[in-house]
Design a protein around this motif. Sequence first.
Motif, short mmCIF file in Angstrom:
data_model
loop_
_atom_site.label_atom_id
_atom_site.label_comp_id
_atom_site.label_asym_id
_atom_site.label_seq_id
_atom_site.Cartn_x
_atom_site.Cartn_y
_atom_site.Cartn_z
N VAL A 24 0.85 -1.18 0.00
CA VAL A 24 0.00 0.00 0.00
C VAL A 24 0.89 1.23 0.00
CG1 VAL A 24 -1.80 1.24 1.23
CG2 VAL A 24 -1.73 -1.26 1.30
N MET A 25 0.64 2.11 -0.94
CA MET A 25 1.49 3.29 -1.04
C MET A 25 0.66 4.53 -0.75
SD MET A 25 3.93 4.53 -4.15
CE MET A 25 2.58 4.85 -5.27
N LYS A 26 1.17 5.33 0.16
CA LYS A 26 0.52 6.58 0.50
C LYS A 26 1.51 7.71 0.25
CE LYS A 26 -2.42 9.42 2.56
NZ LYS A 26 -3.74 9.72 2.03
N GLN A 29 3.98 14.55 0.23
CA GLN A 29 5.18 15.38 0.07
C GLN A 29 6.37 14.53 -0.37
OE1 GLN A 29 5.62 17.34 3.86
NE2 GLN A 29 4.00 18.82 3.42
N ASN A 30 6.15 13.77 -1.49
CA ASN A 30 7.19 12.94 -2.10
C ASN A 30 7.68 11.80 -1.21
OD1 ASN A 30 7.20 14.58 -4.42
ND2 ASN A 30 8.55 16.05 -3.38
N THR A 31 6.94 11.50 -0.13
CA THR A 31 7.31 10.38 0.73
C THR A 31 6.33 9.23 0.51
OG1 THR A 31 8.17 11.88 2.42
CG2 THR A 31 7.68 9.62 3.10
N ALA A 32 6.85 8.05 0.27
CA ALA A 32 5.98 6.90 0.04
C ALA A 32 6.10 5.93 1.21
CB ALA A 32 6.38 6.20 -1.25
N TYR A 33 4.97 5.56 1.72
CA TYR A 33 4.94 4.57 2.79
C TYR A 33 4.59 3.23 2.17
CZ TYR A 33 4.44 8.80 5.59
OH TYR A 33 4.60 10.04 6.16
N TYR A 34 5.50 2.31 2.23
CA TYR A 34 5.26 0.98 1.69
C TYR A 34 4.96 0.03 2.86
CZ TYR A 34 7.10 2.75 -2.67
OH TYR A 34 7.31 3.49 -3.81
N ILE A 35 3.78 -0.48 2.84
CA ILE A 35 3.35 -1.34 3.93
C ILE A 35 3.13 -2.75 3.39
CG2 ILE A 35 1.66 -1.68 5.75
CD1 ILE A 35 0.95 1.28 5.45
N ASN A 36 3.88 -3.68 3.89
CA ASN A 36 3.76 -5.06 3.45
C ASN A 36 3.03 -5.84 4.54
OD1 ASN A 36 4.01 -7.63 2.57
ND2 ASN A 36 6.22 -7.62 2.30
N CYS A 37 1.80 -6.23 4.27
CA CYS A 37 1.00 -6.94 5.28
C CYS A 37 0.77 -8.38 4.85
CB CYS A 37 -0.33 -6.23 5.47
SG CYS A 37 -1.37 -7.01 6.69
N ARG A 38 1.24 -9.31 5.64
CA ARG A 38 1.04 -10.73 5.37
C ARG A 38 -0.07 -11.24 6.28
NH1 ARG A 38 4.97 -13.46 7.38
NH2 ARG A 38 4.66 -15.27 6.07
N ILE A 82 -2.70 3.81 9.17
CA ILE A 82 -3.96 3.13 9.46
C ILE A 82 -5.00 3.39 8.38
CG2 ILE A 82 -5.94 3.19 11.04
CD1 ILE A 82 -3.92 3.42 13.35
N GLU A 83 -5.10 4.63 7.92
CA GLU A 83 -6.08 4.95 6.87
C GLU A 83 -5.76 4.22 5.58
OE1 GLU A 83 -8.85 6.63 7.07
OE2 GLU A 83 -8.61 7.28 9.16
N ALA A 84 -4.50 4.20 5.20
CA ALA A 84 -4.11 3.55 3.95
C ALA A 84 -4.28 2.04 4.04
CB ALA A 84 -2.66 3.89 3.61
N LEU A 85 -3.86 1.48 5.15
CA LEU A 85 -3.95 0.02 5.32
C LEU A 85 -5.42 -0.41 5.40
CD1 LEU A 85 -2.36 -2.56 5.74
CD2 LEU A 85 -2.27 -2.06 8.18
N SER A 86 -6.25 0.38 6.05
CA SER A 86 -7.67 0.06 6.16
C SER A 86 -8.31 -0.01 4.77
CB SER A 86 -8.38 1.11 7.01
OG SER A 86 -9.78 0.89 7.02
N GLY A 87 -8.00 0.97 3.93
CA GLY A 87 -8.57 0.98 2.59
C GLY A 87 -8.20 -0.24 1.78
N SER A 88 -6.96 -0.70 1.93
CA SER A 88 -6.51 -1.86 1.17
C SER A 88 -7.13 -3.16 1.70
CB SER A 88 -4.99 -1.96 1.22
OG SER A 88 -4.56 -3.12 0.54
N PRO A 101 -10.67 1.84 10.27
CA PRO A 101 -9.59 2.51 11.01
C PRO A 101 -9.70 2.32 12.52
CG PRO A 101 -10.38 3.92 9.24
CD PRO A 101 -11.31 2.73 9.29
N GLU A 102 -10.94 2.33 13.04
CA GLU A 102 -11.13 2.13 14.47
C GLU A 102 -10.63 0.76 14.91
OE1 GLU A 102 -14.67 2.29 17.86
OE2 GLU A 102 -15.17 1.90 15.76
N ASN A 103 -10.98 -0.28 14.13
CA ASN A 103 -10.56 -1.62 14.49
C ASN A 103 -9.05 -1.79 14.36
OD1 ASN A 103 -11.90 -3.79 15.65
ND2 ASN A 103 -11.92 -4.99 13.77
#
Length: 337
Positions: A24-26, A29-38, A82-88, A101-103
């Motif tokens: 998931v990429m968020k 300001q040119n910063t990318a958060y790469y979240i790898n969820c298994r 949390i917002e980005a991961l929730s959407g995915s 997001p709450e959960n």
Amino acid sequence: MPPACKLLFNNTNGDIYYVANYCVMKKNQNTAYYINCRFFIGKLFEQSFSVLRTQELLTLYQEIGNLILKQEKQGNSGTEIIEALSGSLKELSADIRKFSPENLRYMRAFAIACEEASNPIIQMAFYKLSWSHLKFILRTVKEAESLHFYVRQTWENGWSLPVMIRQIKSGLYERQGRLPSNFRTTISDAQYDRVQQAFKDPYILDFLCLPSTAKERDVEQALIRQMPELQQELGSGFAFVKRQQKMVNSDKGFFCDLVFYHTGLKRYIVIDIKVVEFKPEYLGKMSAYLALADEQLRQDGDGESIGLILCTSRQETFVAQLLKDFHKPMGIATYKR
């Protein structure tokens, strides 16, 4: 098969699990958060999160919580993660509430609570509770020691969610083991902690719904009528024996209000109920009850009987001074109704 999924393993039961690797990429300001969820997404091809066993689901939730914490430690915004991961994750589950997001914030708190639990029994207890139980504990109990206390007590006593909520709201953690007693001098060091922790102060008897003018007999009768609630408040191990237990000394009969047998402590518990403030003479009366209980009720293998005097109020310093002069194990608790 869902996109980006691969076969993870076949277990001995022939169940096939898949692991989805989502990136998931968020951008901010040119910063990318790469979240790898298994995470596990189901059994076989057609199954979903809803069929996962509780332990598997909690393992998933802890892993997601750990992922969020890891990203935060790397300097990323917890809210954005949390917002980005929730959407995915919502795209993979029919029940989108699981990954709201709450959960996800609960999952983060769950991961922290598990990390703070060094006791193996507490670690195991987390995975014996439902997510509904855990969410309420995580939402209302903030201090780690008390949180772990409620997790363990809920598991060991098999509390339903309403029962657990009542115990937390009544402040059980602050009440447990707080009974003013003489156990330090009347119980062996090896058993002292266990005996002290079997009692509390004050006892919450709000289920009685009696008027303030109720007499001792009224309170006693109401407790008998609502014995399940009383035993729940007393705690695990209290098996009811008899009301108005008669014990005879020579030709004189003595009647104890309530007698229980504690299956864990292997001791009879004699309870004397008062609807007024504590008075010194109650200790002498209880000492006599205990002597007779040890003589007429106690069996081989049982420890000395324990006395519990329930009063509406007491002066703690005064009570502590008086208890020192008695050699039968007893305590003086207040109760609220």
